[in-house]
Design an enzyme around this catalytic site. Structure first.
Site, PDB file in Angstrom:
ATOM      1  N   ARG A 185      69.148  16.060 -18.018  1.00 29.52           N
ATOM      2  CA  ARG A 185      69.224  16.395 -16.599  1.00 29.52           C
ATOM      3  C   ARG A 185      68.939  17.861 -16.342  1.00 29.52           C
ATOM      4  O   ARG A 185      68.291  18.224 -15.387  1.00 29.52           O
ATOM      5  CB  ARG A 185      70.618  16.052 -16.056  1.00 29.52           C
ATOM      6  CG  ARG A 185      70.847  14.587 -15.888  1.00 29.52           C
ATOM      7  CD  ARG A 185      72.304  14.265 -15.880  1.00 29.52           C
ATOM      8  NE  ARG A 185      72.904  14.504 -17.197  1.00 29.52           N
ATOM      9  CZ  ARG A 185      74.129  14.194 -17.520  1.00 29.52           C
ATOM     10  NH1 ARG A 185      74.918  13.661 -16.627  1.00 29.52           N
ATOM     11  NH2 ARG A 185      74.588  14.413 -18.727  1.00 29.52           N
ATOM     12  N   SER A 189      78.889  10.362 -14.919  1.00 26.45           N
ATOM     13  CA  SER A 189      79.936   9.348 -14.746  1.00 26.45           C
ATOM     14  C   SER A 189      81.268   9.978 -14.379  1.00 26.45           C
ATOM     15  O   SER A 189      82.047   9.398 -13.614  1.00 26.45           O
ATOM     16  CB  SER A 189      80.090   8.526 -16.026  1.00 26.45           C
ATOM     17  OG  SER A 189      78.889   7.865 -16.311  1.00 26.45           O
ATOM     18  N   LYS A 192      87.713   9.135 -26.952  1.00 29.56           N
ATOM     19  CA  LYS A 192      87.706   9.138 -25.485  1.00 29.56           C
ATOM     20  C   LYS A 192      88.598   8.021 -24.947  1.00 29.56           C
ATOM     21  O   LYS A 192      88.696   6.961 -25.560  1.00 29.56           O
ATOM     22  CB  LYS A 192      86.274   8.920 -24.954  1.00 29.56           C
ATOM     23  CG  LYS A 192      85.387  10.157 -25.092  1.00 29.56           C
ATOM     24  CD  LYS A 192      84.090   9.964 -24.334  1.00 29.56           C
ATOM     25  CE  LYS A 192      83.175  11.181 -24.501  1.00 29.56           C
ATOM     26  NZ  LYS A 192      81.862  10.991 -23.912  1.00 29.56           N
ATOM     27  N   HIS A 219      71.483   6.627 -15.020  1.00 31.31           N
ATOM     28  CA  HIS A 219      71.254   5.849 -16.248  1.00 31.31           C
ATOM     29  C   HIS A 219      70.184   4.783 -16.002  1.00 31.31           C
ATOM     30  O   HIS A 219      69.302   4.569 -16.844  1.00 31.31           O
ATOM     31  CB  HIS A 219      72.536   5.134 -16.685  1.00 31.31           C
ATOM     32  CG  HIS A 219      73.660   6.021 -17.132  1.00 31.31           C
ATOM     33  ND1 HIS A 219      74.921   5.953 -16.580  1.00 31.31           N
ATOM     34  CD2 HIS A 219      73.732   6.991 -18.085  1.00 31.31           C
ATOM     35  CE1 HIS A 219      75.723   6.821 -17.185  1.00 31.31           C
ATOM     36  NE2 HIS A 219      75.025   7.483 -18.093  1.00 31.31           N
TER      37      HIS A 219
HETATM   38  P1  ADP Z   1      77.435  10.202 -23.629  1.00 30.71           P
HETATM   39  O1  ADP Z   1      78.931  10.270 -23.825  1.00 30.71           O
HETATM   40  O2  ADP Z   1      76.712   9.616 -24.801  1.00 30.71           O
HETATM   41  O3  ADP Z   1      76.810  11.477 -23.156  1.00 30.71           O
HETATM   42  P2  ADP Z   1      76.842   9.168 -20.981  1.00 30.71           P
HETATM   43  O4  ADP Z   1      77.066   7.794 -20.449  1.00 30.71           O
HETATM   44  O5  ADP Z   1      77.492  10.296 -20.275  1.00 30.71           O
HETATM   45  O6  ADP Z   1      77.276   9.085 -22.492  1.00 30.71           O
HETATM   46  O7  ADP Z   1      75.283   9.459 -21.035  1.00 30.71           O
HETATM   47  C1  ADP Z   1      74.417   8.668 -21.791  1.00 30.71           C
HETATM   48  C2  ADP Z   1      73.021   9.265 -21.716  1.00 30.71           C
HETATM   49  O8  ADP Z   1      72.559   9.197 -20.383  1.00 30.71           O
HETATM   50  C3  ADP Z   1      72.941  10.751 -22.107  1.00 30.71           C
HETATM   51  O9  ADP Z   1      71.705  10.971 -22.727  1.00 30.71           O
HETATM   52  C4  ADP Z   1      73.003  11.463 -20.791  1.00 30.71           C
HETATM   53  O10 ADP Z   1      72.334  12.706 -20.839  1.00 30.71           O
HETATM   54  C5  ADP Z   1      72.227  10.488 -19.905  1.00 30.71           C
HETATM   55  N1  ADP Z   1      72.630  10.597 -18.512  1.00 30.71           N
HETATM   56  C6  ADP Z   1      73.866  10.629 -17.989  1.00 30.71           C
HETATM   57  N2  ADP Z   1      73.821  10.752 -16.635  1.00 30.71           N
HETATM   58  C7  ADP Z   1      72.513  10.806 -16.322  1.00 30.71           C
HETATM   59  C8  ADP Z   1      71.787  10.975 -15.095  1.00 30.71           C
HETATM   60  N3  ADP Z   1      72.396  11.150 -13.937  1.00 30.71           N
HETATM   61  N4  ADP Z   1      70.447  10.997 -15.155  1.00 30.71           N
HETATM   62  C9  ADP Z   1      69.832  10.866 -16.334  1.00 30.71           C
HETATM   63  N5  ADP Z   1      70.422  10.735 -17.516  1.00 30.71           N
HETATM   64  C10 ADP Z   1      71.746  10.700 -17.519  1.00 30.71           C
END
Ligand code: ADP
Length: 159
Positions: A90, A128, A41, A17
Site C-alpha cells: 500500500r 483490517s 495474534k 484484499h
Molecule cells: P498480514 O498479517 O499477513 O499482514 P493482512 O490481512 O493484514 O495480513 O494482509 C495480507 C496482505 O494483504 C498483506 O500483503 C497486506 O499488505 C495486504 N493488504 C492489506 N490491506 C490491504 C489493502 N487495503 N490494499 C492492498 N493490500 C492490502
C-alpha cells in the site's frame, strides 16, 4: 498452470484484499487465498469465519479458492504447487517488513518468488485493524468491506 498463494490474516477481509485478489487473477491461472493461523495474534473472527467471508466475497472469481494453514507460508506454497506468493503493497510503510519477509521466504524456498501488487489508490489507507476499530464504534464501513463482513461486524459489535 501457474498457481499463486495469497497469505494473510484477513481479520476481516477488506475491499483492498479483494482488489489484490482480482489483480492476481488477471496474472495467474489459480489463486489460493490462505488464512494464516498465527498463535501470537488474537483475531476478532475465527479462522472458519474468515474463510467464509473470503469465500463468499470471491464467489464470482472462478480462479480463486480459499483455505487456511498453520506453519510456514513457503511450506504451504510448496505443498500446493504454487510458483509464487502474492502480497499487497500500500505504501512505503509496508515495504520494509514485506521486503524482509520476501527475502527470508526466498532463502527458505529459492524457487518461490514473492509478487507485490498495488491496490487501487482508494484502498491504500485501508487495513483490517482500522475496520475493526471503526466497526467497534458502530461506524459505517460499507465502502470498505464486502457485505457479508459488514453484517458480521454489525452483529459482533451490537450493543
Ligand atoms: P498480514 O498479517 O499477513 O499482514 P493482512 O490481512 O493484514 O495480513 O494482509 C495480507 C496482505 O494483504 C498483506 O500483503 C497486506 O499488505 C495486504 N493488504 C492489506 N490491506 C490491504 C489493502 N487495503 N490494499 C492492498 N493490500 C492490502
Amino acid at each position: 498452470m501457474r498457481k499463486v498463494l495469497y497469505p494473510g490474516t484477513f481479520d476481516p477481509v477488506t475491499n483492498g484484499h479483494i482488489d489484490i485478489i482480482q489483480r492476481a487473477c488477471d496474472l495467474f491461472d489459480k489463486v489460493v487465498v490462505t488464512v494464516a493461523i498465527n498463535p501470537t495474534k488474537t483475531p476478532l473472527f475465527s479462522v472458519k469465519e474468515r474463510i467464509k467471508f473470503i469465500a463468499d466475497s470471491v464467489q464470482d472469481f472462478p480462479k480463486v479458492s480459499v483455505d487456511s494453514f498453520d506453519g510456514l507460508v513457503v511450506d504451504h506454497a510448496k505443498n500446493i504447487g504454487a510458483i509464487g506468493i502474492i502480497r499487497g503493497l500500500r505504501a512505503m510503510s509496508d515495504f520494509e517488513y514485506e521486503f524482509q519477509m520476501a527475502l527470508m521466504n526466498r532463502k527458505l524456498a529459492k524457487k518461490i518468488n514473492t509478487v507485490f501488487l498495488m491496490p487501487h489508490e482508494k484502498y491504500t489507507y485501508l487495513n483490517s485493524s482500522i475496520i475493526r476499530n471503526l466497526a467497534s464504534f458502530n461506524s459505517d464501513v460499507s465502502d470498505f468491506v464486502p457485505p457479508i463482513v459488514q453484517e458480521a461486524l454489525k452483529i459482533k459489535f451490537r450493543k
